[in-house]
Design an enzyme around this catalytic site. Structure first.
Site, PDB file in Angstrom:
ATOM      1  N   HIS A  28      19.996 -36.445  -5.818  1.00  0.00           N
ATOM      2  CA  HIS A  28      19.243 -36.923  -4.659  1.00  0.00           C
ATOM      3  C   HIS A  28      17.735 -36.782  -4.871  1.00  0.00           C
ATOM      4  O   HIS A  28      16.975 -36.790  -3.901  1.00  0.00           O
ATOM      5  CB  HIS A  28      19.692 -36.173  -3.405  1.00  0.00           C
ATOM      6  N   GLU A  37      18.857 -17.421  -7.285  1.00  0.00           N
ATOM      7  CA  GLU A  37      18.427 -16.085  -7.697  1.00  0.00           C
ATOM      8  C   GLU A  37      17.940 -16.100  -9.155  1.00  0.00           C
ATOM      9  O   GLU A  37      16.930 -15.473  -9.485  1.00  0.00           O
ATOM     10  CB  GLU A  37      19.573 -15.086  -7.488  1.00  0.00           C
ATOM     11  N   CYS A  48       0.820  -1.210   0.000  1.00  0.00           N
ATOM     12  CA  CYS A  48       0.000   0.000   0.000  1.00  0.00           C
ATOM     13  C   CYS A  48       0.857   1.265   0.000  1.00  0.00           C
ATOM     14  O   CYS A  48       1.992   1.250   0.450  1.00  0.00           O
ATOM     15  CB  CYS A  48      -0.872   0.029   1.235  1.00  0.00           C
ATOM     16  N   ARG A 102       4.883  -0.184  -6.402  1.00  0.00           N
ATOM     17  CA  ARG A 102       4.883  -1.004  -5.195  1.00  0.00           C
ATOM     18  C   ARG A 102       3.823  -2.094  -5.254  1.00  0.00           C
ATOM     19  O   ARG A 102       3.824  -2.993  -4.408  1.00  0.00           O
ATOM     20  CB  ARG A 102       4.638  -0.120  -3.978  1.00  0.00           C
ATOM     21  N   TRP A 104      -3.108  -2.626  -1.545  1.00  0.00           N
ATOM     22  CA  TRP A 104      -2.768  -3.971  -2.020  1.00  0.00           C
ATOM     23  C   TRP A 104      -3.477  -4.915  -1.086  1.00  0.00           C
ATOM     24  O   TRP A 104      -3.123  -5.037   0.088  1.00  0.00           O
ATOM     25  CB  TRP A 104      -1.256  -4.166  -1.948  1.00  0.00           C
ATOM     26  N   ASN A 119      -1.820   2.178   5.963  1.00  0.00           N
ATOM     27  CA  ASN A 119      -0.978   1.043   5.557  1.00  0.00           C
ATOM     28  C   ASN A 119      -0.747   0.215   6.800  1.00  0.00           C
ATOM     29  O   ASN A 119      -0.465   0.773   7.859  1.00  0.00           O
ATOM     30  CB  ASN A 119       0.394   1.513   5.047  1.00  0.00           C
ATOM     31  N   GLY A 120      -0.804  -1.100   6.660  1.00  0.00           N
ATOM     32  CA  GLY A 120      -0.528  -1.965   7.803  1.00  0.00           C
ATOM     33  C   GLY A 120      -1.739  -2.787   8.166  1.00  0.00           C
ATOM     34  O   GLY A 120      -2.636  -2.987   7.336  1.00  0.00           O
ATOM     35  N   LYS A 123      14.182 -15.030 -10.282  1.00  0.00           N
ATOM     36  CA  LYS A 123      13.914 -13.965 -11.260  1.00  0.00           C
ATOM     37  C   LYS A 123      12.971 -14.486 -12.328  1.00  0.00           C
ATOM     38  O   LYS A 123      12.017 -13.822 -12.721  1.00  0.00           O
ATOM     39  CB  LYS A 123      15.208 -13.466 -11.937  1.00  0.00           C
ATOM     40  N   GLU A 171       9.283 -15.164 -10.925  1.00  0.00           N
ATOM     41  CA  GLU A 171       8.470 -14.052 -10.428  1.00  0.00           C
ATOM     42  C   GLU A 171       7.976 -13.119 -11.531  1.00  0.00           C
ATOM     43  O   GLU A 171       6.937 -12.492 -11.379  1.00  0.00           O
ATOM     44  CB  GLU A 171       9.198 -13.266  -9.341  1.00  0.00           C
ATOM     45  N   LYS A 177       6.259  -4.461  -4.364  1.00  0.00           N
ATOM     46  CA  LYS A 177       7.681  -4.170  -4.276  1.00  0.00           C
ATOM     47  C   LYS A 177       8.231  -4.395  -2.873  1.00  0.00           C
ATOM     48  O   LYS A 177       9.238  -5.022  -2.689  1.00  0.00           O
ATOM     49  CB  LYS A 177       7.938  -2.723  -4.736  1.00  0.00           C
TER      50      LYS A 177
END
Ligand code: F6R
Length: 607
Positions: free
Chosen positions: A503, A480, A2, A27, A73, A99-100, A484, A487, A602
């Protein structure tokens, strides 16, 4: 996550609020809204969906000079018009953006409903709006203060009231909030990017603080009404850094910026010939750090991958036991923190909820806590005893790229700095620093051949399952690279230490499956070549990241992405770049919105 923007001044507020919301879009959000104080009325417009939907509801001729705006969000309660912020109290005279998460919202709601308050949304924020209204007796600041004493949870809020035009009341407890200081005007935002077009002078609110903001005055107090004095600080970022500046996407801009970003990150901190590292942020705690018995590096996602490279660097250069922990696990699993444990939080935003909570937990248990953070003045930066900023400018792209390379570079400098005070010889340090100083130019060389990564993406972007394999320092890079890809292109990808394949995961390999193997020169080369042979024997298609000049690898791989030679501990700084580019191009080819990937925000400021 948010976003909050607020304006009080002489200019029409609406265009400023919408511009701020647009700059917060990166964001992630799924609804948006604004509240304007218009004469003695509030005008609230809000809607689910993109900002363009909201804009259709707005009257841009509105002359109101006070207002707040929000991007939400959805975490609790669907992304609907009703759940979008601002939320009004029952009288329609008080509007709140938040926000929160308010933890006791459902108890408050029950209490308020019993008193006859009617709720129109499923959100926790509406309970706060009603509670403020319940306490309001002509003084908004006082009512907000009383209401906040009744709630528990994390918040950054902004409140306006039709009876007090020209006033915004804000408060923070666990969510970023800053006040922009202009000429005859003030702005409020959860992220500096939202206000940078208007001012670079800011005051950061700390947890437990409130602000009453008018056009020409800001009064800061604690929740208990004790006055607070703060300095005005300068935001280092330029407007250019938060704009696309001719690039199609922030992700590409930030991948491309890496040579310059790393130059900035290293500037003034390394002296190759002397083998010296200067880290002003560590000066006051160097003694404690060199005596540390154990380091715990913590973070989430990409930052956790950088921390994992850091673990290898710390153990090799400092020779002090080091572990890397997911912040989300560390914070809840009753970790052993003994005397001499140093916890280092790695975070681009400095606001990731799990990382912040892990840090607070470590601090409470007596650990020395350090931060490796990009955003100056962020919550993690403020909670830590000491730390090092990345200095790579704002990272707007949801997929973290330049922050990863800078986090690794900072951890490498830390390792060398502390190593020199323990076991590392001047000659070894000098060799390490000389290699580090070359990295920005070497990344620029890789970027010149970016088309190679595009060719790989074109060939394999239709495949739904990819494997990424690495060993040693390049194992975190395999993780990583896979992150990438998944996502932003929604392709399933898994990163593994190459030897783990046999394994279990080797069962996945089938004819034509893309397997990205980081096979650069060094101690692991022969072993990783064996892993390549195992994949080929099962029909997998090898995409190798290899060291320039290695012709042998071309006989084993369908595609080779060459990177310049460097010492093994610094290879992640180079090998990750082609993987960032593959992910970027694969996402574009699959029609994905690179800068706004589905379901992602974000900065993850909730659990
Ligand atoms: C992946 C990504 C995330 C972040 C993670 C931590 O590309 O961006 O995995 O790395 O959410 O964020 P920070 O570094 O802000 O703590």
């Amino acid at each position: 996550m948010c976003g909050i923007i607020g304006y009080v001044g002489q200019r029409p507020a609406l265009p400023i609020l919408i511009d701020g919301l647009r700059r917060l879009e990166y964001r992630g959000y799924d609804s948006a809204g604004v509240a304007l104080v218009d004469g003695d009325k509030l005008r609230v417009s809000k809607s689910a969906g993109r900002l363009s939907v909201l804009e259709q509801l707005l009257d841009f001729k509105a002359t109101s000079t006070t207002g707040v705006g929000h991007t939400r969000w959805a975490t609790h309660g669907a992304p609907t018009d009703a759940n979008a912020h601002p939320h009004l109290d029952a009288t329609g005279r008080i509007a709140v953006i938040h926000n929160g998460q308010i933890e006791n919202a459902s108890a408050l709601r029950t209490y308020l409903e019993r008193q006859g308050f009617v709720f129109r949304s499923e959100t926790d924020t509406e309970a706060l709006a009603q509670l403020i209204s319940r306490f309001y007796q002509g003084n908004l600041e006082q009512a907000v203060r009383q209401a906040l004493h009744e709630i528990s949870g994390a918040y950054a809020i902004a409140v306006v009231c039709a009876d007090e035009p020209g006033v915004i009341v804000a408060a923070r407890n666990g969510g970023p909030l800053l006040i922009g200081v202009g000429k005859g005007e003030h702005l409020l935002a959860s992220d500096a990017a939202a206000i940078l077009a208007h001012t670079s002078q800011v005051v950061y609110l700390s947890d437990g603080e409130m602000a009453r903001i008018t056009a020409d005055h800001v009064s800061l107090t604690t929740l208990d009404a004790m006055p607070v004095t703060k300095d005005v600080e300068e935001i280092e970022w330029s407007l250019d850094e938060i704009e696309l500046s001719g690039y199609d996407h922030f992700m590409l801009k930030e991948i491309t910026e890496q040579p310059a970003a790393l130059e900035n990150c290293l500037r003034g901190r390394i002296e190759p010939r002397a083998g010296a590292v200067h880290l002003g942020g560590l000066v006051d705690c160097t003694r404690e750090l060199t005596r540390a018995k154990r380091f715990i590096l913590t973070g989430c996602g990409t930052a956790w991958h950088a921390a994992l490279v850091g673990e290898y660097l710390f153990e090799e250069l400092i020779r002090t036991p080091t572990e890397t922990e997911y912040a989300s696990e560390f914070r809840y699993r009753n970790p052993v923190i003994d005397d001499g444990t140093v916890v280092i939080a790695v975070s681009q935003s400095g606001e990731t909820a799990d990382t912040l909570a892990a840090l607070v937990e470590a601090k409470q248990r007596g650990a020395a806590v350090l931060g490796v953070v990009n955003v100056v003045g962020s919550s993690i930066a403020r909670e830590t005893d000491a730390g090092i900023y990345l200095h790579v400018g704002p990272e707007i792209g949801v997929a973290s790229t330049k922050a990863f390379t800078a986090q690794v570079a900072v951890l490498a400098m830390m390792a060398c700095y502390l190593g020199r005070r323990k076991h590392l010889s001047p000659a070894a340090a000098s060799q390490f620093i000389t290699a580090l100083a070359q990295i920005p130019k070497q990344i620029a060389d890789i970027l010149e051949r970016a088309d190679q990564a595009k060719i790989v993406a074109e060939r394999y972007c239709g495949m739904e399952n990819w494997l990424y394999l690495g060993r040693g320092y390049n194992y975190p890079v395999a993780l990583e690279g896979a992150l990438k890809l998944k996502e932003i292109s929604y392709i399933h990808a898994e990163g593994l230490p190459a030897a783990e394949m046999k394994h279990g995961p080797i069962a996945l390999i089938h004819e034509g499956m893309p397997v990205v193997v980081i096979a650069t020169a060094g101690s692991q080369y022969d072993r990783i070549s064996n892993n390549i042979a195992q994949v080929r024997a099962r029909g997998g298609s090898i995409i190798a990241v290899a060291t320039e000049g290695d012709r042998e690898i071309a006989k084993l791989a369908e595609h080779v992405l060459y990177v310049p030679d460097t010492i093994e501990p610094l290879q992640p700084l180079l090998t990750v770049v082609p993987l960032q580019l593959i992910a970027y191009h694969a996402a574009l080819l699959r029609g994905c919105n690179v800068d706004k990937p589905r379901n992602l925000a974000k900065s993850v400021t909730v659990e």
